[in-house]
Design a protein around this motif. Structure first.
Motif, PDB file in Angstrom:
ATOM      1  N   ASP A   1      44.890  -8.553  50.137  1.00  0.00           N
ATOM      2  CA  ASP A   1      46.138  -7.967  50.648  1.00  0.00           C
ATOM      3  C   ASP A   1      45.803  -6.812  51.582  1.00  0.00           C
ATOM      4  O   ASP A   1      45.363  -5.748  51.133  1.00  0.00           O
ATOM      5  CB  ASP A   1      47.014  -7.471  49.476  1.00  0.00           C
ATOM      6  CG  ASP A   1      48.256  -6.749  49.978  1.00  0.00           C
ATOM      7  OD1 ASP A   1      48.727  -7.083  51.090  1.00  0.00           O
ATOM      8  OD2 ASP A   1      48.750  -5.838  49.278  1.00  0.00           O
TER       9      ASP A   1
ATOM     10  N   SER B   1      47.259  -4.176  53.388  1.00  0.00           N
ATOM     11  CA  SER B   1      48.562  -3.507  53.429  1.00  0.00           C
ATOM     12  C   SER B   1      48.474  -2.253  54.287  1.00  0.00           C
ATOM     13  O   SER B   1      47.459  -2.000  54.929  1.00  0.00           O
ATOM     14  CB  SER B   1      49.034  -3.198  52.007  1.00  0.00           C
ATOM     15  OG  SER B   1      48.346  -2.081  51.513  1.00  0.00           O
TER      16      SER B   1
ATOM     17  N   SER C   1      47.355 -11.777  52.384  1.00  0.00           N
ATOM     18  CA  SER C   1      48.677 -11.218  52.618  1.00  0.00           C
ATOM     19  C   SER C   1      48.484 -10.060  53.584  1.00  0.00           C
ATOM     20  O   SER C   1      47.512  -9.307  53.444  1.00  0.00           O
ATOM     21  CB  SER C   1      49.181 -10.735  51.258  1.00  0.00           C
ATOM     22  OG  SER C   1      49.867  -9.518  51.347  1.00  0.00           O
TER      23      SER C   1
ATOM     24  N   GLN D   1      50.426  -6.731  55.866  1.00  0.00           N
ATOM     25  CA  GLN D   1      51.651  -5.974  56.154  1.00  0.00           C
ATOM     26  C   GLN D   1      52.346  -6.741  57.271  1.00  0.00           C
ATOM     27  O   GLN D   1      51.700  -7.215  58.217  1.00  0.00           O
ATOM     28  CB  GLN D   1      51.323  -4.542  56.543  1.00  0.00           C
ATOM     29  CG  GLN D   1      50.290  -4.375  57.645  1.00  0.00           C
ATOM     30  CD  GLN D   1      50.176  -2.930  58.123  1.00  0.00           C
ATOM     31  OE1 GLN D   1      51.178  -2.273  58.378  1.00  0.00           O
ATOM     32  NE2 GLN D   1      48.965  -2.430  58.241  1.00  0.00           N
TER      33      GLN D   1
ATOM     34  N   SER E   1      48.222 -10.646  59.439  1.00  0.00           N
ATOM     35  CA  SER E   1      47.819 -11.734  58.538  1.00  0.00           C
ATOM     36  C   SER E   1      46.944 -12.753  59.268  1.00  0.00           C
ATOM     37  O   SER E   1      45.845 -13.085  58.799  1.00  0.00           O
ATOM     38  CB  SER E   1      49.056 -12.421  57.948  1.00  0.00           C
ATOM     39  OG  SER E   1      49.893 -12.926  58.968  1.00  0.00           O
TER      40      SER E   1
ATOM     41  N   ASP F   1      53.114  -9.759  53.398  1.00  0.00           N
ATOM     42  CA  ASP F   1      53.009  -9.220  52.028  1.00  0.00           C
ATOM     43  C   ASP F   1      54.242  -9.545  51.191  1.00  0.00           C
ATOM     44  O   ASP F   1      54.127  -9.803  49.981  1.00  0.00           O
ATOM     45  CB  ASP F   1      52.700  -7.716  52.025  1.00  0.00           C
ATOM     46  CG  ASP F   1      53.625  -6.879  52.900  1.00  0.00           C
ATOM     47  OD1 ASP F   1      54.546  -7.433  53.533  1.00  0.00           O
ATOM     48  OD2 ASP F   1      53.435  -5.656  52.947  1.00  0.00           O
TER      49      ASP F   1
ATOM     50  N   SER G   1      54.282 -11.579  47.797  1.00  0.00           N
ATOM     51  CA  SER G   1      54.797 -10.966  46.561  1.00  0.00           C
ATOM     52  C   SER G   1      55.818 -11.873  45.884  1.00  0.00           C
ATOM     53  O   SER G   1      55.941 -11.870  44.660  1.00  0.00           O
ATOM     54  CB  SER G   1      55.472  -9.627  46.862  1.00  0.00           C
ATOM     55  OG  SER G   1      54.501  -8.648  47.035  1.00  0.00           O
TER      56      SER G   1
ATOM     57  N   ALA H   1      51.211  -8.752  45.735  1.00  0.00           N
ATOM     58  CA  ALA H   1      50.935  -9.473  46.992  1.00  0.00           C
ATOM     59  C   ALA H   1      49.558 -10.139  46.924  1.00  0.00           C
ATOM     60  O   ALA H   1      49.391 -11.303  47.320  1.00  0.00           O
ATOM     61  CB  ALA H   1      51.016  -8.522  48.183  1.00  0.00           C
TER      62      ALA H   1
END
Ligand code: XUL
Length: 547
Positions: A8, A10, A98, A100, A200, A283, A287, A468
């Motif tokens: 992830d 993020s 995943s 952001q 991603s 994300d 999730s 996520a």
């Protein structure tokens, strides 16, 4: 051993979950277990990039960028950490990820080929740096494209027409308006850009050593994808920037195995040559899987950097108020998810905590020592420009506070956030009986109690911190077994591992639910007063206090 890696990428960190999932030979079904979890915080682990909460400093508060090189340096450090922690990367069957949402990475012509020929005796970041046509990446917190949003909406026949086509009206943080601004302000660099990736698909491309597709979950966050056709909309591309089609990767289903991991990662970290790279997603779509929302009915609230409220959506339904979004769900090309995003999530909670010089225990004590409904005090928690509702100029607004009402601010920020989420999610028209809570702040029971009372719903904290990353690991498993011709249903994939503990359930307090309903009306009066010049909320405050 069958291991699956979920990553992830993020805003503030890169995280990984290593999932072991194997068929139960005699009993049928599958065993699943999280073998390892790790997270690297960008500010702490990579101070050389100078980020604060994962973003680069900028004089203009509406411009928010981060560094793609930071993300790849973190990828390398994270894989080394997994190795050092004893994870046998050679056993990983598939990797999904995943990212952001909405952020974009700009690559030169020829960059994709170069990704397939990286030198495995050299680090990643220094080899990727010359491939970038734009050194930084605008991310979802950027709100500097108001003008471009209006231009795109106008060319598309208005906001509602754009929302009906792409799932959302034009939003400042969405990738289309961001690309348009880049084209307008730096036309030569736009011209020299061969490929534009989402966070991603960029991370997936690095692992793949080639061009990774975008999935419909993340693709829907661009104002460029025709949601029903699950393909780029020619009209939206044209309204955004010239020759854009040739600069974008294809869109493919989330469960697509894109290929195998590049030789760089095999040589440097010991991955097997047949490790599959699965399409990454956003994300929030990840999730959705990580909290187990693969059928209609329940919703989740993620209390992260932003707060998001989302749910599985079996039939396409667009928000006519222009605040919510519809994204593709990773469960299939004709499945959807609804989402509404509040930028001032943990950002606002942290601001109040820091202003009062508290730690999280102190924050919790302040919640416990103040009365539900806060005696009518209201805080509109817009410490940074807010997405929902649209508030371009930052600045929290308080109503009913007296000098010295310090700890009440803590309750006001949480109650205000919950009231706002309840009010602005009504368009989803979901019976909210059960809410799955995830993200950092979902560990705080006092916050969850306010959530349960505001929504009049049972709240189940997710038993996995990194929903996520877990969603990504489950997607890797699902894609890998599907690519081998096995059919495993989504309810079966998410079973057990995403089921929250019934004993952790936070129930609404029957005597307080009506009070919180009235608090929502008070909050709405304050918001209307501030945003639309509605009547002074003093009357609403008196009504609240006397009821
Ligand atoms: C969703 C959104 C945020 C980011 C955070 O639309 O903008 O939730 O995905 O990473």
């Amino acid at each position: 051993m069958s291991l699956y890696l979920g990553l992830d990428s993020s805003t503030q960190s890169l995280s990984a979950i290593v999932l072991k999932a194997e068929p139960l030979v005699d009993a049928g079904g599958y065993t699943r277990e999280i073998l390892h979890e790790v997270s690297l915080n960008f500010d702490q682990e990579f101070p050389q990039y100078g980020t604060q909460s994962g973003v680069l400093a900028n004089d203009d508060p509406s411009v928010v960028h981060s560094s793609p090189l930071l993300w790849v340096e973190a990828l390398e450090a994270l894989l080394l950490r997994l190795k050092a922690d004893g994870v046998d990367l050679g056993q990983i069957k598939a990797i999904a990820g995943s990212g952001q949402q909405h952020g974009s990475v700009y690559l030169k012509d020829g960059a994709l080929k170069a990704l397939g020929n990286l030198n495995s005796s050299e680090p990643l970041a220094s080899q990727i740096q010359p491939l970038l046509s734009r050194p930084t990446a605008p991310i979802w917190m950027d709100s500097s494209t108001h003008e471009e949003c209006s231009e795109i909406a106008e060319k598309m026949g208005g906001e509602q027409a754009l929302a009906n086509l792409t799932g959302s009206r034009a939003f400042e943080r969405f990738t289309g308006p961001q690309i348009r601004k880049f084209y307008k302000t730096e036309p030569d660099t736009y011209e020299a850009t061969g490929r534009i990736h989402l966070v991603s698909s960029f991370m997936a491309s690095v692992l793949l050593g080639g061009d990774a597709s975008i999935d419909p979950g993340d693709g829907a966050g661009m104002n460029l994808m025709d949601l029903s056709e699950v393909d780029w909309s020619e009209a939206a591309l044209e309204a955004t920037a010239p020759n854009l089609r040739s600069k974008l990767p294809n869109i493919q289903a989330s469960s697509t195995v894109l290929g195998t991991i590049s030789s760089y990662f095999q040589d440097r970290f010991g991955f097997s040559s047949d490790t599959s790279i699965v399409c990454w997603s956003g994300d929030n779509p990840c999730s959705l899987i990580g909290v187990g929302l693969v059928e209609a009915g329940h919703i989740a609230i993620s209390l992260g950097t932003s707060d998001t409220l989302f749910g599985f959506m079996p039939q396409l339904r667009v928000d006519s108020n222009g605040e919510g979004h519809v994204f593709g769900s990773p469960t299939g090309n004709s499945d959807y998810m609804s989402l509404i995003c509040f930028l001032n999530g943990s950002l606002a909670r942290e601001k109040v905590r820091d202003e009062l010089q508290l730690d999280w225990d102190g924050f919790d004590q302040a919640l416990q020592s103040t009365p539900p409904g806060n005696e009518g005090r209201v805080l509109l928690p817009w410490f940074a420009p807010e997405i929902t509702p649209n508030v371009p100029d930052a600045g929290p607004k308080s109503f009913g506070f007296n000098d010295g009402d310090k700890v009440h601010k803590v309750r006001a920020v949480v109650e205000g956030q919950m009231a706002s989420m309840a009010l602005h999610s009504r368009w989803m028209d979901v019976r909210m009986e059960k809410i799955y809570a995830t993200g950092g702040a979902s560990a705080n029971k006092s916050i969850l109690q306010i959530m349960a009372n505001t929504f009049g719903a049972d709240v189940y904290p997710s038993n996995v911190g990194q929903s996520a990353a877990l969603g990504a690991a489950l997607r890797a498993w699902h894609a890998e077994v599907s690519s081998q011709g096995q059919r495993v249903s989504w309810p079966e994939i998410v079973a057990e591992i995403t089921t929250p503990n019934a004993s952790d359930c936070v129930k609404p307090q029957a005597e307080l639910v009506p009070l919180y309903r009235r608090y929502q009306e008070l909050y709405r009066a304050c918001e209307n007063h501030f945003l639309s010049g509605g009547p002074d909320p003093k009357g609403a405050q008196e009504a609240f206090l006397s009821s």
